[in-house]
Design a protein around this motif. Structure first.
Motif, PDB file in Angstrom:
ATOM      1  N   GLU A  36       0.708  -1.197  -0.136  1.00  0.00           N
ATOM      2  CA  GLU A  36       0.097   0.055   0.120  1.00  0.00           C
ATOM      3  C   GLU A  36       0.759   1.202   0.138  1.00  0.00           C
ATOM      4  OE1 GLU A  36      -2.199  -0.662   3.465  1.00  0.00           O
ATOM      5  OE2 GLU A  36      -4.146  -1.599   2.389  1.00  0.00           O
ATOM      6  N   LEU A  37       1.897   1.222   0.877  1.00  0.00           N
ATOM      7  CA  LEU A  37       2.901   2.336   0.894  1.00  0.00           C
ATOM      8  C   LEU A  37       3.538   2.619  -0.380  1.00  0.00           C
ATOM      9  CD1 LEU A  37       4.378   1.955   4.546  1.00  0.00           C
ATOM     10  CD2 LEU A  37       2.915   3.807   3.704  1.00  0.00           C
ATOM     11  N   VAL A  38       3.992   1.581  -1.090  1.00  0.00           N
ATOM     12  CA  VAL A  38       4.650   1.663  -2.449  1.00  0.00           C
ATOM     13  C   VAL A  38       3.697   2.278  -3.478  1.00  0.00           C
ATOM     14  CG1 VAL A  38       5.482   0.374  -4.464  1.00  0.00           C
ATOM     15  CG2 VAL A  38       6.304  -0.178  -2.222  1.00  0.00           C
ATOM     16  N   HIS A  39       2.186   1.834  -3.503  1.00  0.00           N
ATOM     17  CA  HIS A  39       1.237   2.424  -4.146  1.00  0.00           C
ATOM     18  C   HIS A  39       1.285   3.706  -3.951  1.00  0.00           C
ATOM     19  CE1 HIS A  39      -2.198   3.068  -6.845  1.00  0.00           C
ATOM     20  NE2 HIS A  39      -2.887   3.442  -5.859  1.00  0.00           N
ATOM     21  N   ALA A  40       1.114   4.285  -2.600  1.00  0.00           N
ATOM     22  CA  ALA A  40       0.667   5.423  -2.294  1.00  0.00           C
ATOM     23  C   ALA A  40       1.818   6.474  -2.568  1.00  0.00           C
ATOM     24  CB  ALA A  40       0.595   5.661  -0.700  1.00  0.00           C
ATOM     25  N   CYS A  41       3.047   6.115  -2.695  1.00  0.00           N
ATOM     26  CA  CYS A  41       4.215   6.816  -3.140  1.00  0.00           C
ATOM     27  C   CYS A  41       3.919   7.169  -4.683  1.00  0.00           C
ATOM     28  CB  CYS A  41       5.190   6.053  -2.972  1.00  0.00           C
ATOM     29  SG  CYS A  41       5.826   5.995  -1.183  1.00  0.00           S
ATOM     30  N   LYS A  42       2.916   6.503  -5.392  1.00  0.00           N
ATOM     31  CA  LYS A  42       2.970   6.889  -6.836  1.00  0.00           C
ATOM     32  C   LYS A  42       1.649   7.720  -7.051  1.00  0.00           C
ATOM     33  CE  LYS A  42       4.992   2.307  -8.058  1.00  0.00           C
ATOM     34  NZ  LYS A  42       4.799   1.192  -8.781  1.00  0.00           N
ATOM     35  N   THR A  43       1.142   8.062  -5.935  1.00  0.00           N
ATOM     36  CA  THR A  43       0.050   8.976  -5.860  1.00  0.00           C
ATOM     37  C   THR A  43       0.105   9.969  -4.828  1.00  0.00           C
ATOM     38  OG1 THR A  43      -1.136   7.713  -4.311  1.00  0.00           O
ATOM     39  CG2 THR A  43      -1.582   7.038  -6.792  1.00  0.00           C
ATOM     40  N   HIS A  44      -0.675  10.820  -4.702  1.00  0.00           N
ATOM     41  CA  HIS A  44      -0.601  11.927  -3.611  1.00  0.00           C
ATOM     42  C   HIS A  44      -0.904  11.052  -2.210  1.00  0.00           C
ATOM     43  CE1 HIS A  44      -0.571  15.234  -6.017  1.00  0.00           C
ATOM     44  NE2 HIS A  44      -1.379  14.584  -6.807  1.00  0.00           N
ATOM     45  N   ASP A  61     -12.421   7.719  14.413  1.00  0.00           N
ATOM     46  CA  ASP A  61     -13.581   7.778  13.302  1.00  0.00           C
ATOM     47  C   ASP A  61     -13.865   8.952  12.813  1.00  0.00           C
ATOM     48  OD1 ASP A  61     -13.976   4.961  14.036  1.00  0.00           O
ATOM     49  OD2 ASP A  61     -15.569   5.247  15.399  1.00  0.00           O
ATOM     50  N   LEU A  62     -13.655  10.226  13.484  1.00  0.00           N
ATOM     51  CA  LEU A  62     -13.894  11.509  12.898  1.00  0.00           C
ATOM     52  C   LEU A  62     -13.005  11.781  11.796  1.00  0.00           C
ATOM     53  CD1 LEU A  62     -15.520  14.407  13.022  1.00  0.00           C
ATOM     54  CD2 LEU A  62     -13.707  14.837  14.801  1.00  0.00           C
ATOM     55  N   VAL A  63     -11.597  11.419  11.981  1.00  0.00           N
ATOM     56  CA  VAL A  63     -10.804  11.639  11.001  1.00  0.00           C
ATOM     57  C   VAL A  63     -11.141  10.830   9.697  1.00  0.00           C
ATOM     58  CG1 VAL A  63      -8.404  11.316  10.473  1.00  0.00           C
ATOM     59  CG2 VAL A  63      -8.888  12.429  12.720  1.00  0.00           C
ATOM     60  N   LYS A  64     -11.390   9.591  10.036  1.00  0.00           N
ATOM     61  CA  LYS A  64     -11.713   8.754   8.715  1.00  0.00           C
ATOM     62  C   LYS A  64     -12.771   9.192   8.100  1.00  0.00           C
ATOM     63  CE  LYS A  64     -10.096   4.539  10.673  1.00  0.00           C
ATOM     64  NZ  LYS A  64     -10.390   3.403  11.352  1.00  0.00           N
ATOM     65  N   ALA A  65     -14.017   9.839   8.597  1.00  0.00           N
ATOM     66  CA  ALA A  65     -15.151  10.105   8.225  1.00  0.00           C
ATOM     67  C   ALA A  65     -14.736  11.484   7.492  1.00  0.00           C
ATOM     68  CB  ALA A  65     -16.215  10.300   9.277  1.00  0.00           C
ATOM     69  N   GLU A  66     -14.064  12.479   8.053  1.00  0.00           N
ATOM     70  CA  GLU A  66     -13.852  13.768   7.340  1.00  0.00           C
ATOM     71  C   GLU A  66     -13.032  13.532   6.247  1.00  0.00           C
ATOM     72  OE1 GLU A  66     -14.852  16.833   8.079  1.00  0.00           O
ATOM     73  OE2 GLU A  66     -16.281  15.897   9.218  1.00  0.00           O
ATOM     74  N   PHE A  67     -12.218  12.616   6.096  1.00  0.00           N
ATOM     75  CA  PHE A  67     -11.222  12.205   5.204  1.00  0.00           C
ATOM     76  C   PHE A  67     -12.179  11.721   3.990  1.00  0.00           C
ATOM     77  CE2 PHE A  67      -6.858  11.453   7.136  1.00  0.00           C
ATOM     78  CZ  PHE A  67      -6.595  12.826   7.310  1.00  0.00           C
ATOM     79  N   ALA A  68     -13.178  10.837   4.456  1.00  0.00           N
ATOM     80  CA  ALA A  68     -14.073  10.161   3.223  1.00  0.00           C
ATOM     81  C   ALA A  68     -14.940  11.203   2.670  1.00  0.00           C
ATOM     82  CB  ALA A  68     -14.774   9.109   3.798  1.00  0.00           C
ATOM     83  N   ASN A  69     -15.526  12.023   3.305  1.00  0.00           N
ATOM     84  CA  ASN A  69     -16.287  13.179   2.912  1.00  0.00           C
ATOM     85  C   ASN A  69     -15.281  14.024   1.845  1.00  0.00           C
ATOM     86  OD1 ASN A  69     -18.096  12.386   4.475  1.00  0.00           O
ATOM     87  ND2 ASN A  69     -17.845  13.963   6.067  1.00  0.00           N
ATOM     88  N   VAL A  74      -7.974   6.106   3.689  1.00  0.00           N
ATOM     89  CA  VAL A  74      -7.124   5.657   4.492  1.00  0.00           C
ATOM     90  C   VAL A  74      -6.553   4.185   4.352  1.00  0.00           C
ATOM     91  CG1 VAL A  74      -6.280   5.064   7.028  1.00  0.00           C
ATOM     92  CG2 VAL A  74      -7.839   6.890   6.266  1.00  0.00           C
ATOM     93  N   LEU A  75      -5.320   4.094   3.803  1.00  0.00           N
ATOM     94  CA  LEU A  75      -4.766   2.931   3.250  1.00  0.00           C
ATOM     95  C   LEU A  75      -4.257   2.049   4.293  1.00  0.00           C
ATOM     96  CD1 LEU A  75      -2.447   4.100   0.166  1.00  0.00           C
ATOM     97  CD2 LEU A  75      -4.903   3.395   0.305  1.00  0.00           C
TER      98      LEU A  75
END
Length: 175
Positions: A36-44, A61-69, A74-75
């Protein structure tokens, strides 16, 4: 004439999967996280830290929800033990200048603005320069050593301080 169709085989249950050890699962999870980290390094991508005092299930949960919105995914997530953070100076590296003030720089080398010096005088009853000359001001590393406590214990003491009373903010990340 056509030959009769063979009778269908009796249905049998698939074989039970082999037992998997916890070590195997942990190793597999690490491999997936590495991919996942290798893939993430190829994207933002970004590494996000939740400050230790705020790590609760509700905050996560709040952080994940705000990110999802906002279309941010989250990888992977995990916990890094304090000892590893300290040994690898992860926070020092991440926060650079802030950590240098807290851990590496001696108080006498820091620039404390006049307004902050006045706050210090009001809070502690002596001037910043007097506190320095009397050896009463320490950075976090030297302070923990002087008190004979760990960084975790110093952090716990820090958490009891009162903003603008016994905890003074001298500048960005500089207390």
């Amino acid at each position: 004439p056509a030959a009769p169709a063979p009778a269908p085989a009796a249905a049998t249950a698939p074989p039970a999967p082999p037992a998997v050890s916890a070590d195997y699962v942990a190793a597999l999870e690490k491999r997936v996280a590495d991919m996942e980290l290798v893939h993430a390094c190829k994207t933002h991508s970004a590494v996000v830290f939740i400050k230790p005092h705020a790590v609760t299930e509700e905050v996560k949960d709040l952080v994940k929800a705000e990110f999802a919105n906002r279309g941010i995914y989250v990888l992977s997530e995990g916990v890094i033990p304090a000892e590893e953070i300290d040994q690898q100076q992860l926070i020092d590296t991440h926060y650079g200048a802030i950590a240098a003030k807290a851990v590496k720089q001696k108080p006498a080398t820091l620039t404390v603005q006049p307004k902050a010096q006045a706050q210090f005088q009001k809070a502690f009853g002596l001037s910043w320069s007097d506190a320095l000359s009397k050896g009463m001001v320490y950075n976090a590393m030297d302070g923990a050593a002087k008190l004979g406590i760990t960084f975790d214990e110093l952090g716990a003491k820090w958490g009891t301080l009162k903003k603008d009373v016994t905890l003074l903010k001298f500048g960005g990340g500089f207390y």
